[in-house]
Write a protein that holds these residues in place. Structure first.
Motif, PDB file in Angstrom:
ATOM      1  N   LEU A   6       0.848  -1.186   0.000  1.00  0.00           N
ATOM      2  CA  LEU A   6       0.000   0.000   0.000  1.00  0.00           C
ATOM      3  C   LEU A   6       0.890   1.245   0.000  1.00  0.00           C
ATOM      4  N   TRP A   7       0.540   2.261  -0.786  1.00  0.00           N
ATOM      5  CA  TRP A   7       1.320   3.504  -0.811  1.00  0.00           C
ATOM      6  C   TRP A   7       0.437   4.680  -1.206  1.00  0.00           C
ATOM      7  N   HIS A   8       0.925   5.882  -0.926  1.00  0.00           N
ATOM      8  CA  HIS A   8       0.237   7.113  -1.296  1.00  0.00           C
ATOM      9  C   HIS A   8       1.067   7.811  -2.362  1.00  0.00           C
ATOM     10  N   THR A   9       0.411   8.417  -3.316  1.00  0.00           N
ATOM     11  CA  THR A   9       1.129   9.050  -4.421  1.00  0.00           C
ATOM     12  C   THR A   9       1.919  10.288  -3.977  1.00  0.00           C
ATOM     13  N   GLY A  57      11.161   9.084  -6.381  1.00  0.00           N
ATOM     14  CA  GLY A  57      11.877   9.438  -7.599  1.00  0.00           C
ATOM     15  C   GLY A  57      10.991   9.221  -8.809  1.00  0.00           C
ATOM     16  N   GLN A  58      11.370   9.890  -9.904  1.00  0.00           N
ATOM     17  CA  GLN A  58      10.551   9.806 -11.110  1.00  0.00           C
ATOM     18  C   GLN A  58      11.436   9.826 -12.340  1.00  0.00           C
ATOM     19  N   HIS A 113      13.806  -0.794   0.224  1.00  0.00           N
ATOM     20  CA  HIS A 113      13.735   0.646   0.457  1.00  0.00           C
ATOM     21  C   HIS A 113      15.041   1.137   1.075  1.00  0.00           C
ATOM     22  N   CYS A 114      15.649   2.145   0.455  1.00  0.00           N
ATOM     23  CA  CYS A 114      16.904   2.727   0.954  1.00  0.00           C
ATOM     24  C   CYS A 114      16.592   4.099   1.553  1.00  0.00           C
ATOM     25  N   SER A 115      16.622   4.157   2.880  1.00  0.00           N
ATOM     26  CA  SER A 115      16.166   5.359   3.589  1.00  0.00           C
ATOM     27  C   SER A 115      17.082   6.554   3.418  1.00  0.00           C
ATOM     28  N   GLY A 116      18.319   6.331   2.965  1.00  0.00           N
ATOM     29  CA  GLY A 116      19.268   7.440   2.852  1.00  0.00           C
ATOM     30  C   GLY A 116      19.183   8.214   1.565  1.00  0.00           C
ATOM     31  N   TYR A 176       7.730   4.993  -5.395  1.00  0.00           N
ATOM     32  CA  TYR A 176       7.054   5.487  -4.191  1.00  0.00           C
ATOM     33  C   TYR A 176       7.503   4.686  -2.962  1.00  0.00           C
ATOM     34  N   LYS A 177       7.377   5.328  -1.818  1.00  0.00           N
ATOM     35  CA  LYS A 177       7.594   4.628  -0.555  1.00  0.00           C
ATOM     36  C   LYS A 177       6.303   3.917  -0.187  1.00  0.00           C
TER      37      LYS A 177
END
Length: 714
Positions: A8-11, A16-17, A88-91, A24-25
């Protein structure tokens, strides 16, 4: 909100695009685990089917800690779009790290080595699996922050990747233009028809540009107006670049092209690492395939860097901190030669201190036995050759500070604030480096003075002991009546002996006085060093610069937020104008502190350091002469002892012959018996032997001290 069966994610949570997809996260619906989802747009489905499937196939094949992991391939519920679920790379990306004002002039040395290690390992895994990435750039290198805060970088975005062996070629063009190989740039950006095919080494060009960007904070090839505005000049720079050059710029419109064969002075990497890195960049940023390295040589040379250990060496004569990169299996002799390359100080002239003590490095032993050093606790190199300290080489940050334009332009104001802040962080790093260099200068000189003081004390003790023995020998008088017995030749020999002993005593007395004066001079220098150390520790200039940066950062964050808005209301615009004024005042204050409190004090400290170094060299040379004088006294004492032995032997022989030739007669005044005179001379001889033996032992001590205090042969 968007979702697949498991995620599940929010736009709004855009990471990045790109041209064909957005990232998306997202979260796992069951565990809440953070992931990154790559959602493909309509344009991606216009590509051939095999191209669409290529990224999935490549990611499924790869499994490495420096490649972003693929967890699943799912579809959205409504549109049934394909979604890649990845680690997911948080940095953020390496690009976001480099765009931070703190890294405006490149990464720190430790962080750069992490990037180099991770990129090399990731690309090596690609080559082992026959994959060419074709779009390597800082934006496609993600940063994962480990549990202990360490960075781990991972290659991502394999939309342009494909299976390709070393000897295979391809004709399709992918990539980001600033990082494209010139042959690909010509067709993809300039749209010039050409029939060239491309091989796997195009990734090497992209890696070279990426590493240069990471090391310096800027691109290597920059035409006037920027790469995106002047594409023809951009192509000219990359194709006309001389062999060995690693950068090219055009500073004014229609101006000449300027080439660089070294990294800029603003680069944060040490000269030791730059010396290892520049040849690699020069050989992978080659347009001609015949001159460009292959992957095998690239991996061999980069692995050679990554396998080396770093020895920190502070040259006291130069007042410069060096990073010396050597292999642990090398000998100390190799280390000494590496130091010579960076300092121009020959191995025989190198003397070291570590943590306050002389450090003797045996050339034949392994370099792994060298003490563990850090930038704060380096080996201190003391050179016998006296030279003017050159100190830290730097570019004035004021030269890199832009100015705000008068009108309100949110994007331009943000860019100017970012540039000012970046220059401010550079000023802070330089201020800290200058303060640290002053601490190392004072600390190293203090250690040298302590060793010289110890040498003075030991030499003075040796000299006074010798004087005591000589005084005792000269004070021993034999009876006057004994003069009637020895021959004139014996009397003359004894007189010469006593004269030599007196001369020896006078020389030692002068040596004692000189050493006492030297001790007083060293004590005064030690007091000055202690006073200066207290002043350096009390310096608060770096705290003042940090305070200005903290306030500038708050305004910068507001500018960063404002640039995303379509415009500002009247009140917000007035506040924005005031923030620009405050930001400029803070930047001016920061530079004032840097120039007046940091640079001025640092330059003055270099002058004082040079004066103190000359004084120390003079003292060392003086102590060497004193040591030579004491050694000469030892030689004289040995000669006197030998002469005394000869006189005694001759006297005993003469008395023995006299006793056999004539009977004893009665004298009006009794004279001492020959055995008494012989006994007296024998005692004097024994005392002189003690003096000679003691001086000989003392001479050995002085010779050992001379290894530290004397000036080595060139």
């Amino acid at each position: 909100m968007q979702s697949t069966a498991s995620y599940l994610w929010h736009t709004d949570d855009l990471l990045g695009q790109g041209a064909t997809a957005s990232v998306y996260k997202a979260r796992n619906k069951k565990s809440g685990e953070l992931v990154a989802v790559k959602v493909f747009n309509t344009a991606s489905y216009l590509r051939p089917r095999e191209v669409q499937e290529r990224e999935f196939e490549v990611l499924r094949k790869l499994n490495h800690q420096n490649i972003v992991k693929l967890f699943a391939v799912e579809e959205t519920g409504g549109s049934r779009q394909r979604v890649l679920v990845m680690e997911h790379c948080s940095g953020g990306s390496l690009l976001s790290v480099l765009e931070s004002p703190e890294n405006a002039f490149g990464l720190s040395e430790d962080e750069f080595l992490v990037v180099l290690r991770c990129v090399v390992a990731g690309v090596n895994h690609l080559r082992e699996n026959g994959v060419v990435h074709r779009d390597i750039k800082p934006g496609n290198i993600m940063r994962l922050v480990g549990r202990e805060g360490q960075s781990v970088y991972k290659l991502t975005d394999f939309g342009a990747a494909r299976q390709l062996l070393d000897d295979e070629k391809f004709v399709s063009v992918y990539g980001t233009e600033e990082y494209l190989h010139p042959d690909m740039y010509e067709r993809a950006v300039l749209r010039k028809p050409q029939q060239k095919t491309f091989g796997v080494t195009v990734d090497l060009w992209s890696i070279g540009v990426t590493l240069y960007h990471a090391a310096t904070g800027s691109l290597p090839f920059v035409p006037y107006g920027g790469p995106r505005r002047n594409k023809e000049i951009m192509y000219r720079i990359t194709t006309e670049k001389p062999s060995g050059a690693i950068a090219g710029t055009q500073r004014r419109e229609n101006g000449p092209l300027e080439w660089s064969y070294a990294l800029p002075v603003t680069c944060r990497l040490s000269m030791g690492l730059q010396g290892q890195l520049v040849p690699i960049l020069a050989n992978i940023l080659e347009v001609e395939p015949a001159k460009c390295w292959g992957f095998d040589q690239f991996f061999a040379e980069t692995s050679d860097i990554l396998q080396r250990i770093t020895v920190h060496v502070f040259s006291l004569s130069q007042a410069v901190l060096h990073h010396v990169y050597i292999h642990a299996h090398n000998t100390v002799a190799v280390f000494l030669e590496a130091v010579c390359e960076q300092t121009s100080v020959g191995p025989r002239q190198q003397e070291y201190f570590f943590e306050g003590h002389p450090c003797v490095l045996e050339p034949s032993v392994s370099a792994q036995h060298i003490a563990h050093t850090t930038a704060s606790s380096p080996l201190t190199l003391f050179s016998a050759a006296s030279e003017t300290p050159k100190g830290l080489a730097f570019r004035d940050p004021a030269l890199d500070i832009p100015k705000f334009i008068p009108k309100v332009d949110l994007q331009a104001d943000y860019n100017a604030a970012k540039g000012m802040l970046g220059a401010g962080y550079q000023a802070l790093r330089l201020a800290r480096a200058m303060l640290h260099a002053q601490e190392l200068m004072l600390r190293g000189l203090h250690w040298v003075v302590e060793v010289l003081q110890t040498t003075c004390r030991r030499t003075l003790e040796v000299t006074r002991t010798a004087l005591l023995f000589l005084s005792s020998s000269l004070g021993t008088e034999r009876p006057d009546s004994a003069a009637e017995t020895p021959t004139p030749q014996e009397l003359q020999g004894a007189a010469e002996l006593r004269s030599r002993l007196r001369t020896l005593a006078e020389v030692l007395s002068r040596c004692s006085q000189n050493i006492t004066e030297t001790q007083a001079s060293l004590s005064r220098l030690g007091a000055e060093l202690a006073k200066r150390q207290a002043q350096v520790h009390a310096d608060r200039s770096t705290q003042q610069i940090q305070c200005c940066l903290d306030k500038m950062n708050l305004i910068y964050k507001q500018f960063k937020k404002s640039r995303m808005s379509p415009g500002l209301g009247y009140n917000e615009e007035q506040i924005h104008k005031l923030d620009k004024v405050n930001f400029s005042h803070l930047a001016k204050r920061l530079l004032q502190v840097f120039q007046e409190d940091c640079v001025h004090k640092y330059q003055a400290s270099l002058v004082t350091h040079g004066k103190w170094m000359r004084e120390v060299h003079k003292t060392r040379n003086h102590l060497r002469l004193v040591g030579c004088s004491v050694a000469a006294c030892n030689t004289e004492a040995q000669g006197a002892q030998e002469s005394l032995s000869k006189i005694l032997d001759q006297l005993l022989q003469d008395k023995a012959k006299g006793a056999q030739a004539s009977p004893p007669s009665t004298a009006p005044h009794p004279s001492p018996a020959p055995q008494d005179l012989a006994l007296h001379m024998q005692e004097l001889c024994c005392e002189m032997k003690l003096v000679a033996f003691d001086l000989q032992d003392n001479n050995r001590i002085i010779e050992r001290l001379g290894k530290v205090t004397s000036v080595p042969d060139a």
